[in-house]
Design a protein around this motif. Structure first.
Motif, PDB file in Angstrom:
ATOM      1  N   ASP A 132       0.828  -1.204   0.000  1.00 34.65           N
ATOM      2  CA  ASP A 132       0.000   0.000   0.000  1.00 34.65           C
ATOM      3  C   ASP A 132       0.864   1.256   0.000  1.00 34.65           C
ATOM      4  OD1 ASP A 132      -2.177  -1.673   0.066  1.00 34.65           O
ATOM      5  OD2 ASP A 132      -2.606  -1.364   2.194  1.00 34.65           O
ATOM      6  N   ARG A 133       1.962   1.217   0.735  1.00 33.13           N
ATOM      7  CA  ARG A 133       2.847   2.385   0.794  1.00 33.13           C
ATOM      8  C   ARG A 133       3.440   2.694  -0.570  1.00 33.13           C
ATOM      9  NH1 ARG A 133       8.602   2.794   4.143  1.00 33.13           N
ATOM     10  NH2 ARG A 133       9.272   4.765   3.201  1.00 33.13           N
ATOM     11  N   SER A 136       0.856   3.715  -3.489  1.00 34.59           N
ATOM     12  CA  SER A 136      -0.053   4.821  -3.172  1.00 34.59           C
ATOM     13  C   SER A 136      -0.071   5.927  -4.219  1.00 34.59           C
ATOM     14  CB  SER A 136       0.299   5.417  -1.805  1.00 34.59           C
ATOM     15  OG  SER A 136       1.613   5.957  -1.816  1.00 34.59           O
ATOM     16  N   PRO A 141      -3.875   1.678  -7.809  1.00 34.16           N
ATOM     17  CA  PRO A 141      -2.957   0.905  -6.963  1.00 34.16           C
ATOM     18  C   PRO A 141      -3.307  -0.583  -6.936  1.00 34.16           C
ATOM     19  CG  PRO A 141      -3.761   2.869  -5.826  1.00 34.16           C
ATOM     20  CD  PRO A 141      -4.605   2.692  -7.048  1.00 34.16           C
TER      21      PRO A 141
END
Length: 207
Positions: A132-133, A136, A141
């Protein structure tokens, strides 16, 4: 890390920001097989412990995880932007010629003893948070649960997680602080005019 006082970073919030700005860290350990190093993305949990805790994972086929399991101290290197500093940037080159090249850079070293684990839930949390990081900023995504669950379960069985409570932190910002104001300005201007993006990033940090 050799850190003259002029270059030392002691503020914990600054050290954490430098860690968070580094996308790929270098995990170094020493054990039965000698020195080993792996390039890994890591997560920083700032609220855990005095200095924070680092989380990541290694391939189960990578023997370095056994060093961590067996209690070896680990060092995690966060190398920030760097730039070659030409003697031509210094006004003194034309005046007296007593100048030599150097290198400006930003780095943080974190030290600690790791816990290793293979629990699927903990591993899934790490890989999901890392994904997710780094996804982002994409328009669409990718998420871990976009892949079939049985496929992800198999992938998780092939890795080992680690948590490293940070015992100590060393930070260094070598940005020509030991030079005169004129030399600092010359280096900043020289790097700002470079076609290289990282050189220009260093120039921005010198403001």
């Amino acid at each position: 890390m050799y850190t003259p006082r002029a270059f030392a970073v002691d503020d914990l919030s600054q050290l954490h920001e430098l860690i968070l700005a580094t996308r790929l860290a270098i995990l170094v350990s020493h054990g039965a097989q000698g020195l080993q190093a792996s390039h890994v993305p890591v997560l920083l949990h700032r609220e855990q412990g005095e200095h924070g805790t680092l989380y990541g994972h290694l391939a189960k086929a990578n023997p370095q995880w056994k060093d961590l399991r067996d209690g070896a101290e680990a060092m995690v290197i966060f190398a920030g932007p760097d730039a070659y500093v030409s003697p031509g940037f210094y006004p003194g080159k034309a005046e007296h010629g007593k100048v030599v090249p150097t290198w400006n850079y930003v780095a943080v070293h974190a030290y600690g003893h790791a816990e290793t684990f293979s629990d699927g839930g903990r591993l899934l949390d790490i890989v999901s948070t890392l994904t997710d990081r780094h996804e982002s900023n994409r328009a669409t995504p990718w998420k871990v649960d976009d892949a079939p669950a049985d496929y992800i379960d198999g992938m998780l069985k092939a890795i080992v997680g680690f948590a490293i409570p940070i015992d100590r932190l060393e930070g260094k910002r070598k940005l020509s602080q030991n030079r005169s104001a004129e030399d600092i300005a010359g280096v900043r201007e020289g790097l700002a005019a470079s076609p290289d993006f990282t050189d220009r990033t260093l120039a921005h940090l010198m403001r």
